[in-house]
Write an enzyme that holds these catalytic residues in place. Sequence first.
Site, PDB file in Angstrom:
ATOM      1  N   GLY A  57      58.960  54.200  -4.721  1.00  0.00           N
ATOM      2  CA  GLY A  57      58.996  55.402  -3.884  1.00  0.00           C
ATOM      3  C   GLY A  57      58.542  56.664  -4.561  1.00  0.00           C
ATOM      4  N   TRP A  59      55.480  57.867  -4.974  1.00  0.00           N
ATOM      5  CA  TRP A  59      54.489  58.584  -4.170  1.00  0.00           C
ATOM      6  C   TRP A  59      55.156  59.208  -2.939  1.00  0.00           C
ATOM      7  CZ3 TRP A  59      48.807  56.462  -3.778  1.00  0.00           C
ATOM      8  CH2 TRP A  59      48.263  56.371  -5.072  1.00  0.00           C
ATOM      9  N   ASP A  77      56.736  48.522   1.983  1.00  0.00           N
ATOM     10  CA  ASP A  77      56.538  47.687   0.788  1.00  0.00           C
ATOM     11  C   ASP A  77      57.181  46.327   1.028  1.00  0.00           C
ATOM     12  OD1 ASP A  77      55.823  48.470  -2.389  1.00  0.00           O
ATOM     13  OD2 ASP A  77      56.953  46.620  -2.087  1.00  0.00           O
ATOM     14  N   ASP A  93      55.171  43.032   4.735  1.00  0.00           N
ATOM     15  CA  ASP A  93      53.933  42.694   4.036  1.00  0.00           C
ATOM     16  C   ASP A  93      52.787  43.378   4.763  1.00  0.00           C
ATOM     17  OD1 ASP A  93      51.686  41.562   2.995  1.00  0.00           O
ATOM     18  OD2 ASP A  93      52.448  39.503   3.023  1.00  0.00           O
ATOM     19  N   ASP A 118      48.758  52.192  -3.039  1.00  0.00           N
ATOM     20  CA  ASP A 118      48.838  52.038  -4.508  1.00  0.00           C
ATOM     21  C   ASP A 118      49.262  50.605  -4.824  1.00  0.00           C
ATOM     22  OD1 ASP A 118      48.925  52.730  -7.204  1.00  0.00           O
ATOM     23  OD2 ASP A 118      51.012  53.397  -7.116  1.00  0.00           O
ATOM     24  N   LYS A 158      44.043  52.598  -4.554  1.00  0.00           N
ATOM     25  CA  LYS A 158      43.827  52.156  -5.944  1.00  0.00           C
ATOM     26  C   LYS A 158      42.902  50.940  -5.886  1.00  0.00           C
ATOM     27  CE  LYS A 158      47.300  50.062  -8.190  1.00  0.00           C
ATOM     28  NZ  LYS A 158      48.612  50.141  -8.832  1.00  0.00           N
TER      29      LYS A 158
HETATM   30  C1  LIG Z   1      52.416  50.003  -8.303  1.00  0.00           C
HETATM   31  S1  LIG Z   1      53.592  49.637  -7.108  1.00  0.00           S
HETATM   32  C2  LIG Z   1      53.553  51.010  -6.102  1.00  0.00           C
HETATM   33  C3  LIG Z   1      54.204  52.216  -6.719  1.00  0.00           C
HETATM   34  C4  LIG Z   1      54.377  53.340  -5.769  1.00  0.00           C
HETATM   35  N1  LIG Z   1      53.132  53.942  -5.411  1.00  0.00           N
HETATM   36  C5  LIG Z   1      55.268  54.403  -6.349  1.00  0.00           C
HETATM   37  O1  LIG Z   1      54.799  55.471  -6.697  1.00  0.00           O
HETATM   38  O2  LIG Z   1      56.478  54.161  -6.453  1.00  0.00           O
HETATM   39  C6  LIG Z   1      52.835  48.390  -6.190  1.00  0.00           C
HETATM   40  C7  LIG Z   1      53.654  47.883  -5.071  1.00  0.00           C
HETATM   41  O3  LIG Z   1      52.847  47.105  -4.221  1.00  0.00           O
HETATM   42  C8  LIG Z   1      53.729  46.246  -3.525  1.00  0.00           C
HETATM   43  N2  LIG Z   1      52.989  45.176  -2.824  1.00  0.00           N
HETATM   44  C9  LIG Z   1      52.225  44.221  -3.363  1.00  0.00           C
HETATM   45  N3  LIG Z   1      51.734  43.412  -2.402  1.00  0.00           N
HETATM   46  C10 LIG Z   1      52.196  43.889  -1.226  1.00  0.00           C
HETATM   47  C11 LIG Z   1      52.054  43.493   0.092  1.00  0.00           C
HETATM   48  N4  LIG Z   1      51.312  42.453   0.428  1.00  0.00           N
HETATM   49  N5  LIG Z   1      52.685  44.185   1.058  1.00  0.00           N
HETATM   50  C12 LIG Z   1      53.439  45.264   0.748  1.00  0.00           C
HETATM   51  N6  LIG Z   1      53.607  45.702  -0.520  1.00  0.00           N
HETATM   52  C13 LIG Z   1      53.002  45.018  -1.470  1.00  0.00           C
HETATM   53  C14 LIG Z   1      54.634  45.752  -4.605  1.00  0.00           C
HETATM   54  O4  LIG Z   1      55.855  45.272  -4.061  1.00  0.00           O
HETATM   55  C15 LIG Z   1      54.806  46.990  -5.452  1.00  0.00           C
HETATM   56  O5  LIG Z   1      56.019  47.612  -5.188  1.00  0.00           O
END
Ligand SMILES: C[S@@+](CC[C@H](N)C(=O)[O-])C[C@H]1O[C@@H](n2cnc3c(N)ncnc32)[C@H](O)[C@@H]1O
Length: 852
Positions: A57, A59, A77, A93, A118, A158
């Site tokens: 969280g 962002w 997420d 998802d 992200d 990203k």
């Molecule tokens: C780098 S983190 C994001 C960090 C976030 N921007 C922050 O500032 O807190 C990447 C996130 O992508 C999520 N993620 C990966 N595949 C996903 C999907 N198919 N659907 C939803 N979220 C996904 C992961 O659970 C993870 O929490």
Amino acid sequence: MGKAQKKTGKGRLDKYYKLAKEQGYRARSAFKLIQLNRKYSFLESARCCIDLCAAPGGWLQVASKYMPANSIIVGVDLVPIRPIPRVVTFASDITTTQCRNQLRGELKDWKADVVLHDGAPNVGTAWVQDAYSQSELVLMSLKLAVEFLVKGGTFVTKVFRSADYNNLVWVFGQLFGKVEATKPPSSRNVSAEIFVVCRDFLAPKHVDPKFLDPKHVFKDLSATVVEGAPGVASSHTQANVFMPEKRRRHRDGYDDGDYTLFKKVGAGDFIRSPDPINVLGSVNQIIFGTEEEKGWLTMRVTTPDIKANCDDLKVLGKGDFKALLKWRMSLREELGLDLKTTHAEEFTEHAEVEEEDVDEEVQIQAELERLNQESAARLKRERRRANEIKTKTIQRMQLQMTAPLDIGLEQHDASLGFGQEDVFDLNGAAAAKLRLRDGTADLSDDDMSVGSHRALEDGQDDLGSDEEQERKVSRLESMLDGMYGAYQEKLRERDAKFKVKEGRKKGGLLEEWNGVQDRKDEDGEDSDASGGWDKMQEAKHAGDFSSEDESDEDGDSASDDEPPRKKIKPRQKVEEPNGVSRAAQFWFGQDIFQGMEVPSETEDSEQEGSEDEDIAMGSGEVSDQASSSGSDFETVPQDEEDDGEDWDAEGEDVNEKTRQKIQKRGLITAEAASIAERLVNRQTTKTHLINDGFNRYSLNDKDGLPEWFLDDEAKFYKPNIPISKEAVVALRARQRALDARPIKKIAEAKGRKKFKAAQRLEKAMKKAEGVNATSDLSEREKARQIETLLRKGAAKAKKKEVKVVVAKGAHKGIKGRPKGVKGKYAMVDARMRKEVRAKKRKDAASKKRKRT
Ligand SMILES: C[S@@+](CC[C@H](N)C(=O)[O-])C[C@H]1O[C@@H](n2cnc3c(N)ncnc32)[C@H](O)[C@@H]1O
């Protein structure tokens, strides 16, 4: 290129990590959005924002902070997100229609001004969740952005620099007016991530579904996926199984499919594959599915270790991979795929068959050679054994398992060799001599030790002669002394107390009461060498023996009047009635001084009266004072050597030093304190003390005895002087008082502690000022953060404990954090300790060799 940053361990805890902690952000990634927004300013004007892949969280926190009040912020997420004020979140998802529907439900008919993404696949968790690669995830988020973005809106995503990158950017370009890729400073250099900011959404009425279909967007890359099939791994995905630690991440992003597919390969494929390394590097598991493969499981070569290794190839180390390759080779031999390795025995047999054909001369030649080789091997063995024995003896000595005396008694100690035989086994020496004379010596070079070599060299010498014997003995002695020196050196290194004792000995600070000693004892040069007997003789020669009682009387009366410490006076030189010391008399008695006037020492002497007592408590000495009264004794002429011994010009200085030390420190041994006590209480007199000095310990002739023997004697062969309880109690009390005194080091440590605390506080104050100056925080938040900072600043930072994990068993070959280990850890190699010790040993041995 900038310096590569570490992505693990300390590298992870960088400036932004600390800043995020300080400013209350859930993830350091928050700064990436802050920096992107600083550059493109898309948040301030946005009224609705969707953050895809938003957990934990960070962002969302930034969005909520920078977007105007009452704006709509929705976060999605896979994992639930802890609530954030003004933010709606749900777990879903982003690749599913369910997520799309939920978003629709949250936004109703609103359109988003900003869509953020992200996301990164959760490598290493559920395989199902990792079904999409990063690029596919980006395309899925773009699909949602296209659906929910308002015309002119911004999509921030990203992307990893991979082969897909250009295709993705091309698609963005079709849908947005401006597309820019940037890497914010907070994004680590080691990370292949890059952020693409797509502004000015064109909102076309009809979007070609191919733009959002991975199959079409990443079409030309499908070959890579095929390459990743078991057994035919692409060079891109192939891991270097022999040097896993040296494997480097490619700069163009994640290896495609490397973390999204769990690959298996049949054991048959592995065994039959022409490139087994490729197979091992590209699959996760080797399975035994077919009947044939199951049959291999029961074979002897397929050990339980091999089975376990096949189960998970990703956790194996170099040794395990080697074992698997060996296993493959054995199976291939069994299956007839490879020729069996020709064994050495087969060659031997072959050679034997051939031998029958060679002629007799060759056979003799071979036999001779064999015998030569055998004898060379035997000699080598013996030499090695002799060396081992020598090393062991020295080690035992160093470990104090062997008294140095024992070494001489070890008749078979090869290190001592012939010289030893000479000393302890004269018959043996005689026999050796005979053998040499007869020329029947059948000793080879290696059978002889150094001693025997010398004996051979001096072959013509008469070994039985006394001189020769003496020479041998002295050689052995010097050898023993050398070894003893080494032993003492070791002792000195190990034992601090030993060092102190030696230092005291050298400094003439003899603490133990050793009875009456001669003057030379004080110099610490030849302590105990002449003992009380010499003293008595000396006194006798000086003609003062008869006056002893007289001086006793004086001494006693003096001791009665004053406390003993006051009576301590510098040692007087023994003087002749004419005022010239005996030593001076001898010196000036030499022919060269004939006819010259002998100077009187009394004139120069600082001493007052010869009847003064000479009790040196600190040094444990009570020395007799020669009386100046006339002598009834005939002066016995001394031999020349005596002169040297008696010449003691520094004696007074040493005694003065001792006296000063006693005055400064008091009596420091229980023996000295007990004697002083008895003197004060009139339980003993000076005469008694002198008489006590003539005991069985004082009449030992120590000339010519080896140093180690004298050292031992000095430790254990000495009078047992009774000590009183009171003296011990008094000394202890004084020691305790000394211990209780604050010493300089403690004061320094306290100062350091204070200084560090002040530094910490100052640092915290500076940080607090920084927080205070931040305009992003409310007053309440500022106060809270400043309070936390100051609290932390006041507390001493705890040193984090480092857990040591031995890289064996389950930890073998593991990269990164081992399972079940929390906090700081250090991975150590099980062999490392042994190897480091062995290296130290070798270095020490070579140093020693160089010295000798
Ligand atoms: C780098 S983190 C994001 C960090 C976030 N921007 C922050 O500032 O807190 C990447 C996130 O992508 C999520 N993620 C990966 N595949 C996903 C999907 N198919 N659907 C939803 N979220 C996904 C992961 O659970 C993870 O929490």
